[in-house]
Every structure is written in C-alpha cells, then in structure tokens.
Motif scaffolding. Structure first.
Motif, PDB file in Angstrom:
ATOM      1  N   TYR A  88      15.417   5.558  -6.885  1.00  0.00           N
ATOM      2  CA  TYR A  88      14.360   4.586  -7.147  1.00  0.00           C
ATOM      3  C   TYR A  88      14.723   3.226  -6.558  1.00  0.00           C
ATOM      4  CZ  TYR A  88      10.954   1.644  -9.495  1.00  0.00           C
ATOM      5  OH  TYR A  88       9.956   0.754  -9.750  1.00  0.00           O
ATOM      6  N   ALA A  89      15.986   2.833  -6.634  1.00  0.00           N
ATOM      7  CA  ALA A  89      16.412   1.550  -6.072  1.00  0.00           C
ATOM      8  C   ALA A  89      16.173   1.529  -4.560  1.00  0.00           C
ATOM      9  CB  ALA A  89      17.876   1.291  -6.400  1.00  0.00           C
ATOM     10  N   ARG A  90      16.467   2.635  -3.903  1.00  0.00           N
ATOM     11  CA  ARG A  90      16.235   2.698  -2.452  1.00  0.00           C
ATOM     12  C   ARG A  90      14.736   2.641  -2.161  1.00  0.00           C
ATOM     13  NH1 ARG A  90      16.779   7.902   0.738  1.00  0.00           N
ATOM     14  NH2 ARG A  90      17.161   8.565  -1.372  1.00  0.00           N
ATOM     15  N   TYR A  91      13.934   3.383  -2.916  1.00  0.00           N
ATOM     16  CA  TYR A  91      12.487   3.370  -2.752  1.00  0.00           C
ATOM     17  C   TYR A  91      11.928   1.960  -2.982  1.00  0.00           C
ATOM     18  CZ  TYR A  91       7.599   4.105  -4.067  1.00  0.00           C
ATOM     19  OH  TYR A  91       6.240   4.021  -4.180  1.00  0.00           O
ATOM     20  N   PHE A  92      12.409   1.272  -4.013  1.00  0.00           N
ATOM     21  CA  PHE A  92      11.958  -0.074  -4.329  1.00  0.00           C
ATOM     22  C   PHE A  92      12.324  -1.048  -3.216  1.00  0.00           C
ATOM     23  CE2 PHE A  92      12.519  -4.213  -6.462  1.00  0.00           C
ATOM     24  CZ  PHE A  92      11.280  -4.335  -7.064  1.00  0.00           C
ATOM     25  N   ALA A  93      13.559  -0.968  -2.717  1.00  0.00           N
ATOM     26  CA  ALA A  93      14.004  -1.868  -1.648  1.00  0.00           C
ATOM     27  C   ALA A  93      13.222  -1.614  -0.366  1.00  0.00           C
ATOM     28  CB  ALA A  93      15.494  -1.682  -1.405  1.00  0.00           C
ATOM     29  N   GLY A  95      10.149  -0.442  -0.150  1.00  0.00           N
ATOM     30  CA  GLY A  95       8.749  -0.823  -0.325  1.00  0.00           C
ATOM     31  C   GLY A  95       8.549  -2.328  -0.379  1.00  0.00           C
ATOM     32  N   ARG A  96       9.398  -3.016  -1.108  1.00  0.00           N
ATOM     33  CA  ARG A  96       9.172  -4.443  -1.311  1.00  0.00           C
ATOM     34  C   ARG A  96       9.836  -5.289  -0.229  1.00  0.00           C
ATOM     35  NH1 ARG A  96       9.441  -7.426  -6.943  1.00  0.00           N
ATOM     36  NH2 ARG A  96       7.505  -6.304  -7.131  1.00  0.00           N
ATOM     37  N   TYR A  97      11.051  -4.964   0.151  1.00  0.00           N
ATOM     38  CA  TYR A  97      11.814  -5.818   1.064  1.00  0.00           C
ATOM     39  C   TYR A  97      11.912  -5.253   2.478  1.00  0.00           C
ATOM     40  CZ  TYR A  97      13.025  -7.924  -3.373  1.00  0.00           C
ATOM     41  OH  TYR A  97      12.956  -8.502  -4.614  1.00  0.00           O
ATOM     42  N   HIS A  98      11.223  -4.158   2.732  1.00  0.00           N
ATOM     43  CA  HIS A  98      11.166  -3.544   4.059  1.00  0.00           C
ATOM     44  C   HIS A  98      12.568  -3.229   4.600  1.00  0.00           C
ATOM     45  CE1 HIS A  98       6.971  -4.604   3.887  1.00  0.00           C
ATOM     46  NE2 HIS A  98       7.280  -5.878   3.754  1.00  0.00           N
ATOM     47  N   VAL A  99      13.416  -2.730   3.747  1.00  0.00           N
ATOM     48  CA  VAL A  99      14.756  -2.304   4.144  1.00  0.00           C
ATOM     49  C   VAL A  99      14.623  -0.933   4.798  1.00  0.00           C
ATOM     50  CG1 VAL A  99      17.050  -1.674   3.307  1.00  0.00           C
ATOM     51  CG2 VAL A  99      15.828  -3.594   2.285  1.00  0.00           C
ATOM     52  N   GLY A 103      17.720   3.841  12.597  1.00  0.00           N
ATOM     53  CA  GLY A 103      16.839   4.688  13.381  1.00  0.00           C
ATOM     54  C   GLY A 103      15.464   4.875  12.757  1.00  0.00           C
ATOM     55  N   GLU A 104      15.133   4.181  11.709  1.00  0.00           N
ATOM     56  CA  GLU A 104      13.851   4.344  11.051  1.00  0.00           C
ATOM     57  C   GLU A 104      12.899   3.239  11.486  1.00  0.00           C
ATOM     58  OE1 GLU A 104      13.288   5.925   6.582  1.00  0.00           O
ATOM     59  OE2 GLU A 104      13.871   3.859   6.733  1.00  0.00           O
ATOM     60  N   GLN A 105      11.619   3.574  11.674  1.00  0.00           N
ATOM     61  CA  GLN A 105      10.606   2.584  12.020  1.00  0.00           C
ATOM     62  C   GLN A 105       9.669   2.400  10.828  1.00  0.00           C
ATOM     63  OE1 GLN A 105       8.605   3.955  15.577  1.00  0.00           O
ATOM     64  NE2 GLN A 105       9.363   2.187  16.682  1.00  0.00           N
ATOM     65  N   VAL A 106       9.273   1.132  10.574  1.00  0.00           N
ATOM     66  CA  VAL A 106       8.370   0.831   9.464  1.00  0.00           C
ATOM     67  C   VAL A 106       7.110   0.211  10.045  1.00  0.00           C
ATOM     68  CG1 VAL A 106       8.048  -0.515   7.356  1.00  0.00           C
ATOM     69  CG2 VAL A 106      10.291   0.431   7.898  1.00  0.00           C
ATOM     70  N   PHE A 107       5.976   0.756   9.633  1.00  0.00           N
ATOM     71  CA  PHE A 107       4.681   0.220  10.037  1.00  0.00           C
ATOM     72  C   PHE A 107       4.048  -0.443   8.817  1.00  0.00           C
ATOM     73  CE2 PHE A 107       5.504   3.815  12.805  1.00  0.00           C
ATOM     74  CZ  PHE A 107       5.297   3.257  14.046  1.00  0.00           C
ATOM     75  N   ILE A 108       3.623  -1.710   8.993  1.00  0.00           N
ATOM     76  CA  ILE A 108       2.989  -2.452   7.901  1.00  0.00           C
ATOM     77  C   ILE A 108       1.539  -2.672   8.282  1.00  0.00           C
ATOM     78  CG2 ILE A 108       2.993  -4.577   6.573  1.00  0.00           C
ATOM     79  CD1 ILE A 108       5.967  -4.829   7.243  1.00  0.00           C
ATOM     80  N   PHE A 109       0.660  -2.157   7.446  1.00  0.00           N
ATOM     81  CA  PHE A 109      -0.765  -2.295   7.692  1.00  0.00           C
ATOM     82  C   PHE A 109      -1.311  -3.432   6.841  1.00  0.00           C
ATOM     83  CE2 PHE A 109       0.219   2.190   8.458  1.00  0.00           C
ATOM     84  CZ  PHE A 109      -0.214   2.304   9.763  1.00  0.00           C
ATOM     85  N   PRO A 110      -2.240  -4.218   7.372  1.00  0.00           N
ATOM     86  CA  PRO A 110      -2.808  -5.306   6.564  1.00  0.00           C
ATOM     87  C   PRO A 110      -3.596  -4.725   5.394  1.00  0.00           C
ATOM     88  CG  PRO A 110      -3.977  -5.121   8.648  1.00  0.00           C
ATOM     89  CD  PRO A 110      -2.835  -4.160   8.700  1.00  0.00           C
TER      90      PRO A 110
END
Length: 116
Positions: A88-93, A95-99, A103-110
């Motif tokens: 859960y700590a990893r999931y929370f980090a 989701g909220r802090y974009h950690v 090799g992982e890519q994060v897409f943020i949609f408005p």
C-alpha cells in the motif's frame, strides 16, 4: 342552670387606634426591602437559568466535537495501518507523488475539473 356571661370590652379594644407615622414608615421600608429582595432573587434565578442553558449548549457542542475527533482518529489509525503495509505504501507513493520504478513510464491525464 347555665349562667350567661357578658363580654366587657374596654374602650381601647373597641376603638380603632390609628397607626403612627413611625410604624407606617417602618412598614413601608420593610415592604420596599422585601420587594427589592424578591426582585434580586428573581433576577439571580434567571441568570442561573441562562448560565445553565449556555453550559448545556457548550457540553453538546463539545460532545459533537469529540465524536468528530474520534472519527478522524479512526481514519488516521486506518491510514497508519495501511501505510505499514509495504504494498500500500508503494501504491500510495506512486499515486500521489508520482514515484516510479526504474524503466517505468507514468502518464498523467488532466482531470475533468481542471478542463472546465
């Protein structure tokens, strides 16, 4: 044989004696004092009733505040328990802090709120 008795009244008993000015003044002062005491005690009673009503209102507000704080404390304890879980700590980090992991890519949609 029964004897009949006559009640003799003296002139003082029959005659109405006027009240002297001194007695009248004492009676007036006594009445004023009693009236003032009655008014003071009534006012004090009303003040006590107002104070009691105010205290009851404050007690109810404090009970409501305590209930809200207890609910908040339960929520915080639940969050603490969840953050103790590494998944859960990893999931929370993430989701909220974009950690991200390597090799992982994060897409943020408005969000819909920002578009309006």
């Amino acid at each position: 044989m029964k004897r009949a008795y006559k009640v003799k009244r003296t002139e003082r008993q029959v005659k109405k004696v006027p009240i002297s000015k001194g007695k009248a003044m004492r009676k007036a002062v006594l009445c004023a004092f009693l009236l003032g005491g009655t008014i003071f005690l009534t006012w004090s009673g009303i003040q006590d009733l107002q104070t009691t009503a105010q205290l009851r209102l404050n007690i109810q507000e404090n009970k409501d505040q305590i209930a809200d704080l207890e609910n908040e404390m339960k929520d915080l304890e639940k969050t603490y328990q969840n953050l103790s879980n590494p998944d859960y700590a990893r999931y929370f980090a993430m989701g909220r802090y974009h950690v991200t992991q390597d090799g992982e890519q994060v897409f943020i949609f408005p969000s819909a709120d920002k578009q309006e």
